[in-house]
Design an enzyme around this catalytic site. Structure first.
Site, PDB file in Angstrom:
ATOM      1  N   ASN A   1      50.819  49.754  36.738  1.00 26.25           N
ATOM      2  CA  ASN A   1      49.941  49.274  37.797  1.00 26.25           C
ATOM      3  C   ASN A   1      48.743  48.528  37.224  1.00 26.25           C
ATOM      4  O   ASN A   1      48.741  47.296  37.200  1.00 26.25           O
ATOM      5  CB  ASN A   1      49.504  50.441  38.689  1.00 26.25           C
ATOM      6  CG  ASN A   1      48.738  49.979  39.908  1.00 26.25           C
ATOM      7  OD1 ASN A   1      48.519  48.791  40.095  1.00 26.25           O
ATOM      8  ND2 ASN A   1      48.326  50.906  40.729  1.00 26.25           N
ATOM      9  N   ASP A   2      47.754  49.269  36.728  1.00 21.94           N
ATOM     10  CA  ASP A   2      46.516  48.633  36.274  1.00 21.94           C
ATOM     11  C   ASP A   2      46.758  47.549  35.217  1.00 21.94           C
ATOM     12  O   ASP A   2      46.033  46.559  35.175  1.00 21.94           O
ATOM     13  CB  ASP A   2      45.567  49.689  35.700  1.00 21.94           C
ATOM     14  CG  ASP A   2      45.014  50.607  36.787  1.00 21.94           C
ATOM     15  OD1 ASP A   2      44.909  50.139  37.937  1.00 21.94           O
ATOM     16  OD2 ASP A   2      44.705  51.764  36.484  1.00 21.94           O
ATOM     17  N   VAL A   3      47.772  47.740  34.382  1.00 23.33           N
ATOM     18  CA  VAL A   3      47.999  46.789  33.288  1.00 23.33           C
ATOM     19  C   VAL A   3      48.556  45.461  33.773  1.00 23.33           C
ATOM     20  O   VAL A   3      48.758  44.541  32.991  1.00 23.33           O
ATOM     21  CB  VAL A   3      48.937  47.363  32.204  1.00 23.33           C
ATOM     22  CG1 VAL A   3      48.329  48.581  31.559  1.00 23.33           C
ATOM     23  CG2 VAL A   3      50.315  47.674  32.765  1.00 23.33           C
TER      24      VAL A   3
END
Lengths: 100, 464
Positions: free
Chosen positions: B393-395
């Site tokens: 997700n965040d990456v």
């Protein structure tokens, strides 16, 4: 004046940090997990100290308090040595190249 | 065996350990490297037996305990699932730490055995070395236990913070140093025990404020600590193998911590002093108005990928949790049969430890030359038809490149949004670990696939 043996050990220590620095940077990122498990296994060479500790003293008094700590340390380090090397081996066995 | 001869053998085992790490520069040489490591360890152990030269009844017990520990280790090594590697490594670190503490205690109780002087009259340098070894070992032990509990899910992964936390840690750290000073003057065993106890406490306090997704840094850091602890004991025992190994492991862990921090664009201290999760959760709850997004099912995904010419897979921790790596591999096999070119893109901090994703993919028989690091593959997203994001997700959040206000601004991310279409497998629209919304969900070229990563991938396989 004679050089203190401590200075020699310190030299080995500092040179090893440099060796470690360059060797570890050359480790491919895909093998970082095996790197951790193998460093974990080799740091259990502390078992050397554990063996000395447990064999210290006279042989008729095997279970003196300092020996007991040695025995405990042997168990812990042995778990790590066998577990660390074997799990590394298991992981490395899985890395395969594309079949051509 | 004379001390000089055994010192030479310890040097050899130190060199073999260096070669073991050197072997890891490529998968082909790595297996050989592991054998070097095993050889080095065997030499060290045998030489120690010979140099102690005490073949009384104690030796029998040593061998028995060696076999007991070894069997436990071997059993764990063969049984552990690959998804559990992070907690296994954390657990192993705790054992090294505790072993260091025990050896230091033993040396303190019986200094004659180690040539360090006599009780109450231990050499000054040895006293400093063994108390440092014990302190670092104790911190490694209790810190690794906390990391283990968090990774195992026994303890909540969210950061535990309280007021004055860092001040307390600082005071305890200073207390340890002061106590070491007084230990050197008084040689009192009570002070020695206090040092060990306080260090156990420091280990716990050091790790509890760190959140689950920062675990890659924590594990690397504890790896490093276990090395320094070994080196401390190595100085006490005047043992070259231990000193070399300690330095190698210490610097290895430090480098890995650095790589992990760089992967998140955060400083080491920022990670250590407490996670994103603690401070930024409010951001996500403020702006909750629903933005439009597209969602699809397995058939849509199968159709898109079948007609693509190239697909890049972006795995993350969610893949590990769902154990989806084998299903993923089946999907890729089916795609390859349709003539689709498939590669994998791995972010440095994907998963819970360095290289976590690579091991899982290797387990699922994905050839390692199809798996690429961020820098190697990031330009390829622009030419790729479909990016399949599974459990990450965040990456992938483009906000890291565009919004200086964002907590993850500046973090290197995979340019997933540049591919023609993005398939995002996720259970819901909830925010990731950083507590921020992922812009990618609302892009025109993104199709959300709401499901468990494994189930969705299996369904896609069926539709292909």
């Amino acid at each position: 004046m004679e050089i203190d043996p401590f200075i020699f050990r310190l030299s080995i220590f500092i040179l090893s940090i440099f060796v470690g620095y360059y060797v570890v940077w050359s480790v491919t990122p895909s093998l970082h997990t095996p790197l951790m498990s193998v460093t974990n296994a080799i740091s259990s060479v502390i078992i050397v100290g554990a063996i000395i500790a447990s064999l210290a003293g006279s042989s008729d008094k095997v279970f003196e308090i300092s020996n007991i700590f040695g025995f405990l340390a042997i168990i812990l380090a042995a778990v790590n040595i066998f577990g660390g090397f074997l799990v590394t081996q298991r992981m490395l066995q899985m890395y395969k190249k594309k079949k051509k | 065996m004379t001390a000089n001869l055994s010192a030479l053998f310890y040097l050899i085992s130190g060199i073999l350990f260096i070669l073991a790490l050197r072997g890891l520069s490529s998968p082909e040489t790595s297996r050989q490297g592991n054998y070097f490591g095993i050889a080095g360890m065997s030499i060290a152990i045998i030489v120690t037996f010979l140099s102690v030269g005490n073949f009384g009844s104690g030796l029998v017990y040593v061998l028995i305990f060696l076999v007991i520990g070894g069997s436990i280790g071997a059993f764990i090594a063969f049984r552990i699932p690959m998804t559990a590697m992070p907690e296994l490594v954390a657990g192993f670190h705790s054992l090294v730490g505790l072993a260091a503490v025990f050896v230091a205690i033993s040396a303190f109780l019986k200094p004659e055995a180690f040539n360090l002087g006599t009780i109450g009259n231990i050499k000054l340098a040895s006293l400093i070395e063994m108390s440092l070894g014990a302190a670092i070992g104790a911190i490694t032990f209790s810190g690794s236990i906390i990391a283990f509990l968090k990774l195992r899910g026994i303890m909540s992964g969210s950061p535990i913070t309280f007021k004055g936390q860092h001040l307390i840690n600082l005071m305890l750290g200073l207390a340890i140093i002061t106590l070491i000073y007084y230990l050197c003057i008084s040689q009192s065993s009570n002070i020695f025990w206090s040092i060990v106890l306080i260090s156990f406490l420091v280990g716990v306090l050091l790790i509890i404020p760190i959140g689950g997704a920062d675990m890659p840094v924590v594990i690397s850091m504890l790896n490093s600590y276990s090395g320094w602890a070994a080196a401390g004991i190595g100085f006490t025992l005047e043992n070259t193998a231990l000193i070399i190994t300690g330095a190698l492991v210490g610097s290895s862990g430090a480098i890995l911590s650095y790589i992990m921090c760089k992967g998140m664009n955060r400083s080491f201290f920022n990670v250590i002093l407490g996670g994103w999760g603690a401070t930024d959760q409010s951001v996500s709850s403020e702006s909750k108005e629903q933005k439009p997004f597209k969602s699809g099912n397995a058939d849509d995904a199968a159709f898109l990928m079948k007609n693509a010419s190239s697909v890049i897979i972006v795995p993350g921790y969610g893949m590990a949790v769902a154990q989806a790596q084998h299903a993923l591999r089946e999907m890729v096999d089916a795609l390859k049969k349709n003539g689709v070119k498939v590669s994998y893109a791995i972010h440095p901090v994907a998963g819970r430890m360095p290289g976590h994703m690579n091991v899982l993919l290797a387990e699922a028989n994905v050839p390692y030359d199809e798996v690429f690091e961020l820098e190697e593959i990031n330009n390829d997203f622009a030419n790729c038809d479909v990016a399949y994001v599974i459990g990450a997700n965040d990456v992938t959040n483009p906000v890291a490149k565009t919004d200086p206000q964002s907590p993850i601004y500046g973090m290197p991310v995979l340019d997933v949004e540049k591919s023609k279409s993005v398939l995002f497998v996720k259970r819901s629209l909830s925010a990731g670990y950083a507590g921020i919304d992922n812009d990618l969900f609302y892009r025109d070229n993104t199709l959300m696939l709401f499901a468990d990563a494994k189930k969705m991938t299996e369904e896609i396989v069926k539709s292909l």
